[in-house]
Enzyme design. Structure first.
Site, PDB file in Angstrom:
ATOM      1  N   GLU A 167      -8.038  -1.333   8.180  1.00  0.00           N
ATOM      2  CA  GLU A 167      -6.672  -1.156   7.686  1.00  0.00           C
ATOM      3  C   GLU A 167      -6.588  -1.231   6.164  1.00  0.00           C
ATOM      4  OE1 GLU A 167      -2.529  -0.689   7.606  1.00  0.00           O
ATOM      5  OE2 GLU A 167      -3.993  -0.303   9.182  1.00  0.00           O
ATOM      6  N   ASP A 168      -7.296  -2.188   5.563  1.00  0.00           N
ATOM      7  CA  ASP A 168      -7.074  -2.499   4.150  1.00  0.00           C
ATOM      8  C   ASP A 168      -8.216  -2.111   3.212  1.00  0.00           C
ATOM      9  OD1 ASP A 168      -4.588  -3.588   4.783  1.00  0.00           O
ATOM     10  OD2 ASP A 168      -5.429  -5.564   5.179  1.00  0.00           O
TER      11      ASP A 168
END
Length: 725
Positions: free
Chosen positions: A76-77
């Protein structure tokens, strides 16, 4: 921030065979992937997945789960992809991380429909591998511990989401310590004043009762040792949110609470549990009706313990929980305590071990039956928050239900088919209504009838999501079947009157012109009055032109020789008419209010869009309103079930002289003839005469004729007539 070797050591304390190289590789990969990213607190972002992994080591989880925790934010990051994770750590870990990535995108405090749909995705993800939930709960716990660093507008949303979804879910999974911490952290954010007030009160009480706690610990440990029972006895205060919820539920003040202090007694064996309860009850007097045995009848989340409340030193009520070390581990860690999460154990063993996991499976099973998102959210939240009662089938099967559940809920908990066909119930051998609220320990026998079907009204009576969902589905199915059958008969009758061949294959020829995909859809739409039956005829036979309207508009010869509505008149039933069985208040058939039809009356149906058919007696003046709408008229006939006679409403008007006792004589005639009066109104018409309008129930037209004849024979009665609206 925890160092690499410290994490490995934490895992090796409970799993000496841990894959050290795998853990090291995940640590380094996550640290490099997050690089210079920072959290709201200013700490390196990598400190967050590291703390999540540390929480899971306290739960003694397997290497794959710890690695998934370290990597859970990488997709996700960071620039990492699922394929990267699969290449470096294998498919199983990649699937866990991918599942967590999807969950991170979910907003569970949003508009109702969006929140509901996201909850569906959450539960679908965690039922594929519950380790996803364990990492997610640990992730949420660390985020709640650091919530004060988050911007103010977001704090309340995250806290409410935690209180609504994650804390109850942790409780359902048996992870009570995690649930309590999540609740208290959320409570502190959402209601800081109440939290501070309760914390202050608890602190003062702790100072005052500290000696009592030590005294009970020492005394009980000694008493148990005298009986040869080895036990660890620890006392503690209950958590602020738990106390707050009890105050709200019971509407009492803090001073009125009697069991703020609780003790856990951890023993070696199950038999020691029952020996220990004997020691406790012979040492201090027990409070009646506060004994619960969850050892012989575990909770739905696998929780097992014996609970009792006693009057301790200083006349203070004290709650005791007695359990073995194995039970304590399950109570603390819930599903994480099961062998599924220990390396080398196959997945299949878990489903038979965990009731909590079975609840998850059942919840997701509701998804497969097509509940819309809002209904699913309603059902799931209902089951997340429910306290439970434990009842038994006659064969001894234990059924756990929410409090306030009734026999209908019980029937659906046993099996959906049992619920659909339940007709009566026996509780502890005595026959009781199906709506009877069940109590702990009740033995419930459900008597079924193959002809019975669930009433739509049950949806507002049951309390379990499972029952409500099943009833709603059954109602939809039955209503659709009604509309389908009604539409088919309407189309068939119209084709017959037009002299055209009718069959499903014939109707199929007009599907394209009607813009419908199946014949069933056509009949259903006709039944709902979404498509006029004439359109079906024109779609199948485009060249057909009717010289006169095809609707079953009544003619004068339906009324008798003089065209009046003589109550003794009867007409032979029309061939091909749609049969109407009894009074059915479910769509699509209902009877006109105020002076409806009786068996024996010639009847006609009027179609109303979205409402179905309304049945009128052919004499009803209300039919004049439909004179210019012949397409709405349907020819119908009675189809009575002689095995189930029913009463029907009717209204009569009696004109009587004003004599003492005249009303009593009229009502006596009705009673003598087995009529049932529902309502009665009187109006003085002249100085000498009063009109009495009576609403009553009779079996059929013959029964009404007998009552009218009896009333007409009374000397003070000038006239008696049936009233049609």
């Amino acid at each position: 921030m925890m160092r690499q070797y410290e994490l490995v050591e934490r895992v090796k304390r409970y799993n000496p065979q841990a894959d050290e190289a795998l853990l090291d590789r995940a640590y380094v990969y996550a640290m490099l992937a997050h690089g210079s990213q920072k959290r709201a607190s200013g700490d390196p972002y990598f400190s967050h997945p590291l703390e999540v992994a540390a929480i899971l080591t306290d739960l003694k989880l397997d290497d794959a789960t710890i690695v998934a925790a370290l990597l859970h934010d990488t997709i996700e990051d960071t620039d990492a992809t699922k394929d990267d994770i699969r290449d470096k750590f294998g498919s199983a870990i990649a699937e866990l991380v991918d599942g967590l990535t999807k969950l991170k995108k979910l907003d569970l405090v949003s508009k109702q429909a969006v929140q509901a749909e996201n909850l569906r995705k959450l539960l679908l993800a965690i039922t594929s591998d519950v380790r996803v939930l364990l990492v997610k709960l640990a992730d949420r716990l660390h985020n709640m511990r650091t919530l004060h660093y988050v911007p103010a507008p977001k704090r309340d949303r995250v806290a409410q989401e935690t209180l609504d979804i994650y804390a109850p879910l942790a409780g359902r999974m048996g992870m009570h310590d995690m649930r309590e911490e999540l609740e208290d952290l959320a409570f502190r954010q959402i209601n800081p004043d109440a939290y501070e007030a309760l914390t202050s009160r608890l602190s003062r009480q702790r100072e005052a009762s500290g000696r009592i706690i030590e005294e009970i610990e020492a005394q009980l440990t000694r008493k148990l040792a005298e009986q040869g029972i080895v036990a660890d006895v620890t006392g503690r205060q209950k958590k602020p949110y738990s106390i707050y919820r009890k105050m709200e539920r019971k509407s009492v003040s803090f001073e009125q609470l009697s069991d703020v202090v609780g003790f856990r007694v951890i023993v070696e064996t199950v038999s020691d549990c029952y020996r220990a309860i004997g020691v406790v009850h012979t040492t201090w007097p027990a409070v009646p009706e506060r004994f619960k045995d969850y050892v012989s009848t575990p909770k739905g989340n696998d929780y097992r313990s014996i609970h009792t409340t006693v009057i301790g030193p200083g006349s203070q009520r004290v709650e005791m929980q007695i359990r073995t070390r194995t039970m304590h581990e399950v109570a603390e860690y819930g599903i994480a305590a099961h062998a599924l999460y220990k390396d080398g154990v196959e997945l299949g063993t878990f489903e038979t071990e965990s009731r909590a996991y079975a609840w998850l499976r059942h919840t997701v099973d509701m998804l497969a039956h097509g509940d819309n998102p809002e209904e699913f959210l309603e059902h799931t939240k209902l089951e997340l928050f429910s306290d439970q009662v434990y009842c038994f089938t006659p064969k001894g099967r234990l059924i756990a239900l929410p409090r306030k559940a009734n026999c209908i809920d019980f029937a659906y908990a046993v099996h959906t088919d049992i619920g659909h066909h339940c007709s009566r119930a026996r509780i502890n051998g005595a026959e009781r209504p199906l709506v009877t609220e069940l109590q702990n320990g009740d033995e419930v026998e459900i008597i079924t009838d193959p002809k019975a079907t669930p009433s739509p009204a049950w949806e507002n009576i049951v309390v379990t999501g499972r029952a409500r969902s099943a009833i709603r589905r059954a109602t939809r199915t039955a209503t659709r079947a009604q509309y389908f059958e009604l539409g088919r008969r309407i189309v068939q009758n119209l084709f017959n009157r037009a002299g055209k061949a009718f069959s499903d294959e014939v109707v199929k020829l007009g599907l394209k012109r009607l813009a419908r995909s199946t014949v069933e859809d056509v009949f259903w739409a006709v039944g709902r009055d979404e498509i006029p039956a004439e359109d079906v005829l024109k779609a199948v036979y485009p060249d057909f032109k009717a010289e006169t309207p095809l609707g079953p508009k009544p003619t004068a010869d339906w009324f008798g020789v003089d065209g009046t509505s003589d109550i003794k008149f009867q007409v032979p039933e029309t061939e091909g008419a749609i049969p109407i069985r009894g009074i059915n208040f479910d769509l699509p058939v209902k009877f006109a209010a105020d002076g409806g039809a009786l068996p024996g009356d010639r009847i006609v149906g009027i179609m109303t869009a979205g409402e179905g058919i309304t049945i009128y007696p052919i004499q009803s003046p209300a039919l004049a309103a439909f004179d210019n709408e012949p397409e709405r008229w349907l020819d119908v006939r009675w189809d009575l079930d002689v095995a189930k006679p029913a009463r029907y409403p009717v209204r009569i008007a009696v004109m009587s002289r004003n004599e003492p006792g005249s009303l009593a004589r009229v009502t006596q005639v009705i009673a003598d003839n087995d009529g049932n009066i529902d309502n009665l109104r009187m109006q003085r018409k002249t100085a000498d005469y009063t009109e009495v309008v009576i609403d009553m129930e009779v079996w059929d037209l013959k029964h009404l004729t007998a009552i009218l004849g009896g009333i007409k024979s009374l000397s003070m009665v000038a006239s008696v007539d049936r009233v049609f609206q």
